[in-house]
Design an enzyme around this catalytic site. Structure first.
Site, short mmCIF file in Angstrom:
data_model
loop_
_atom_site.label_atom_id
_atom_site.label_comp_id
_atom_site.label_asym_id
_atom_site.label_seq_id
_atom_site.Cartn_x
_atom_site.Cartn_y
_atom_site.Cartn_z
N SER A 8 -10.50 -0.33 0.47
CA SER A 8 -9.14 -0.43 -0.06
C SER A 8 -9.17 -1.02 -1.46
O SER A 8 -9.62 -2.16 -1.66
CB SER A 8 -8.28 -1.31 0.84
OG SER A 8 -7.06 -1.58 0.17
N HIS A 32 -9.10 4.16 -0.18
CA HIS A 32 -7.78 3.84 0.37
C HIS A 32 -6.92 3.21 -0.73
O HIS A 32 -7.33 2.24 -1.37
CB HIS A 32 -7.96 2.88 1.54
CG HIS A 32 -6.73 2.55 2.29
ND1 HIS A 32 -6.21 3.36 3.28
CD2 HIS A 32 -5.89 1.48 2.20
CE1 HIS A 32 -5.13 2.79 3.79
NE2 HIS A 32 -4.90 1.65 3.15
N ASP A 34 -3.25 1.59 -1.58
CA ASP A 34 -2.06 0.99 -0.98
C ASP A 34 -0.89 1.02 -1.95
O ASP A 34 -0.89 0.31 -2.95
CB ASP A 34 -2.36 -0.45 -0.55
CG ASP A 34 -3.31 -0.50 0.62
OD1 ASP A 34 -2.95 0.04 1.68
OD2 ASP A 34 -4.42 -1.05 0.46
N MET A 36 2.86 0.10 -2.50
CA MET A 36 3.90 -0.79 -1.95
C MET A 36 5.06 -0.86 -2.92
O MET A 36 4.86 -0.92 -4.14
CB MET A 36 3.33 -2.19 -1.75
CG MET A 36 2.07 -2.24 -0.91
SD MET A 36 1.59 -3.95 -0.60
CE MET A 36 -0.05 -3.72 0.11
N HIS A 65 -1.82 5.28 1.32
CA HIS A 65 -1.07 4.60 2.39
C HIS A 65 0.26 4.13 1.78
O HIS A 65 0.28 3.17 1.00
CB HIS A 65 -1.93 3.42 2.89
CG HIS A 65 -1.27 2.56 3.90
ND1 HIS A 65 -1.75 1.32 4.25
CD2 HIS A 65 -0.16 2.74 4.66
CE1 HIS A 65 -0.98 0.78 5.17
NE2 HIS A 65 0.00 1.61 5.43
N MET A 67 3.43 2.28 1.81
CA MET A 67 4.24 1.23 2.44
C MET A 67 5.53 1.13 1.64
O MET A 67 5.75 0.18 0.88
CB MET A 67 3.46 -0.09 2.44
CG MET A 67 2.37 -0.12 3.50
SD MET A 67 1.09 -1.33 3.13
CE MET A 67 0.13 -0.38 1.99
N MET A 136 -1.92 -0.57 11.95
CA MET A 136 -2.07 -1.79 11.15
C MET A 136 -2.56 -2.90 12.07
O MET A 136 -2.00 -3.13 13.14
CB MET A 136 -0.73 -2.22 10.55
CG MET A 136 -0.17 -1.29 9.48
SD MET A 136 -1.26 -1.00 8.07
CE MET A 136 -1.57 -2.65 7.47
N PHE A 142 -0.18 -7.43 2.30
CA PHE A 142 -1.18 -8.20 1.56
C PHE A 142 -2.55 -8.03 2.18
O PHE A 142 -2.68 -7.92 3.41
CB PHE A 142 -0.81 -9.70 1.57
CG PHE A 142 0.52 -9.97 0.91
CD1 PHE A 142 0.62 -10.15 -0.46
CD2 PHE A 142 1.68 -10.00 1.68
CE1 PHE A 142 1.86 -10.37 -1.06
CE2 PHE A 142 2.92 -10.22 1.09
CZ PHE A 142 3.01 -10.40 -0.28
N GLY A 143 -3.57 -8.07 1.33
CA GLY A 143 -4.94 -8.06 1.83
C GLY A 143 -5.36 -9.48 2.20
O GLY A 143 -4.60 -10.44 2.01
N ASP A 174 -6.44 -0.69 9.78
CA ASP A 174 -6.26 -1.23 8.43
C ASP A 174 -5.76 -2.66 8.52
O ASP A 174 -4.68 -2.92 9.05
CB ASP A 174 -5.25 -0.34 7.68
CG ASP A 174 -5.02 -0.79 6.24
OD1 ASP A 174 -5.74 -1.68 5.77
OD2 ASP A 174 -4.11 -0.22 5.61
N GLY A 176 -7.79 -6.75 7.84
CA GLY A 176 -8.72 -7.71 8.43
C GLY A 176 -9.99 -7.09 9.00
O GLY A 176 -10.68 -7.72 9.80
N GLY A 196 -10.66 -3.92 2.63
CA GLY A 196 -10.40 -4.36 1.26
C GLY A 196 -11.28 -5.53 0.90
O GLY A 196 -12.31 -5.39 0.25
C1 DX5 Z 1 -2.31 -4.20 3.49
C2 DX5 Z 1 -3.04 -2.93 3.19
C3 DX5 Z 1 -4.49 -2.95 3.46
C4 DX5 Z 1 -5.26 -4.03 2.75
C5 DX5 Z 1 -6.27 -4.51 3.71
O1 DX5 Z 1 -0.97 -3.94 3.78
O2 DX5 Z 1 -2.51 -1.83 3.90
O3 DX5 Z 1 -5.07 -1.68 3.15
O4 DX5 Z 1 -5.90 -3.63 1.59
O5 DX5 Z 1 -6.95 -5.57 3.12
P1 DX5 Z 1 -8.03 -6.41 3.93
O6 DX5 Z 1 -9.10 -5.45 4.31
O7 DX5 Z 1 -8.44 -7.44 2.95
O8 DX5 Z 1 -7.33 -6.98 5.12
ZN ZN Z 2 -3.55 0.10 3.61
#
Ligand code: DX5
Ligand code: ZN
Length: 236
Positions: A8, A32, A34, A36, A65, A67, A136, A142-143, A174, A176, A196
């Site tokens: 990501s 990937h 994201d 948002m 993706h 969001m 999810m 947020f990552g 997706d 963690g 990510g």
């Molecule tokens: C969060 C995103 C994810 C994010 C995951 O809403 O959809 O794709 O990048 O990040 P990690 O892998 O750090 O949890």
């Molecule tokens: Zn994502």
């Protein structure tokens, strides 16, 4: 089951997106992205112009993706721009069937995403309309958040629905996903893994992708070798 790894870019350096994409292009399967909007999720990232710029540079196919609210309006544009996979959220989609069909009409893969608290069961009849389900494993936005183990039964349930449907539908997780958690996802039936911070926060993105892939393959193999059952029966 094939394993697909999609780093990501949310955890990458946004000022060097092309280089960051290149860092994994020899070892990953997808990138990937994201998107948002600050409404569907409380964070704002990138939109169509940046995705179009990435499409000109990235060697891997883009997995967008979305969001965002109003995916009916925006999703087809990402697919028309050249994203090879476009995923909309079930919670945001007012007309998911029409939108998924519009994505597919461009030749792109159509994905349907579910927040941790959203059940996939009411959407089982939409399986013929999708190429991928995205579950999810964190609250989106947020990552770097902690993986939610409570989603594991839903992954198993989604895998059962996909098997019963009989089609070739990918099951993406997706949030963690790391060297510590990817095995549990693969055992539960996921076959596409977004990561990510586990990739771009590691200091060596390419090695991290390789390690994640090996762990997912090993876990998927051991799950296939052991009989089903014995999993906690949580709501799915
Ligand atoms: C969060 C995103 C994810 C994010 C995951 O809403 O959809 O794709 O990048 O990040 P990690 O892998 O750090 O949890
Ligand atoms: Zn994502």
């Amino acid at each position: 089951m094939s394993v697909r790894i999609a780093p990501s870019l949310l955890a990458a350096d946004f000022a060097r997106l092309a280089e960051e994409a290149d860092a994994v292009s020899a070892v990953a399967d997808w990138l990937h992205v994201d998107v948002m909007d600050g409404h569907f999720v409380p964070n704002l990232t990138i939109g169509l112009p940046v995705v179009e710029a990435l499409l000109r540079h990235a060697r891997l196919p883009l997995d967008c993706h979305l969001m965002i609210e109003d995916p009916e309006r925006w999703a087809p544009m990402y697919a028309e721009a050249g994203a090879r996979s476009v995923t909309i959220h079930a919670e945001a989609a007012g007309a998911p069937i029409r939108t998924l069909r519009q994505i597919r009409a461009t030749g792109a893969r159509a994905g349907l995403a579910f927040n941790p608290a959203t059940s996939v069961r009411p959407y089982a009849e939409l399986l013929p309309e999708v190429d991928m389900l995205l579950l999810m494993t964190i609250e989106p936005g947020f990552g770097g958040q902690e993986f939610m183990d409570l989603v594991l039964p839903k992954i198993r349930h989604a895998r059962e629905l996909i098997s019963a449907h009989g089609g070739e539908i990918w099951l993406q997780v997706d949030g963690g996903v790391s060297e510590e958690t990817i095995g549990r996802c693969a055992e539960a039936g996921a076959d596409m893994f977004v990561a990510g911070s586990a990739v771009y926060g590691s200091g060596d993105p390419a090695s991290s992708v390789k390690a994640l892939r090996e762990l997912a393959i090993a876990a998927g193999r051991s799950a296939a070798a052991s009989p089903p059952g014995g999993c906690p029966g949580a709501a799915s």
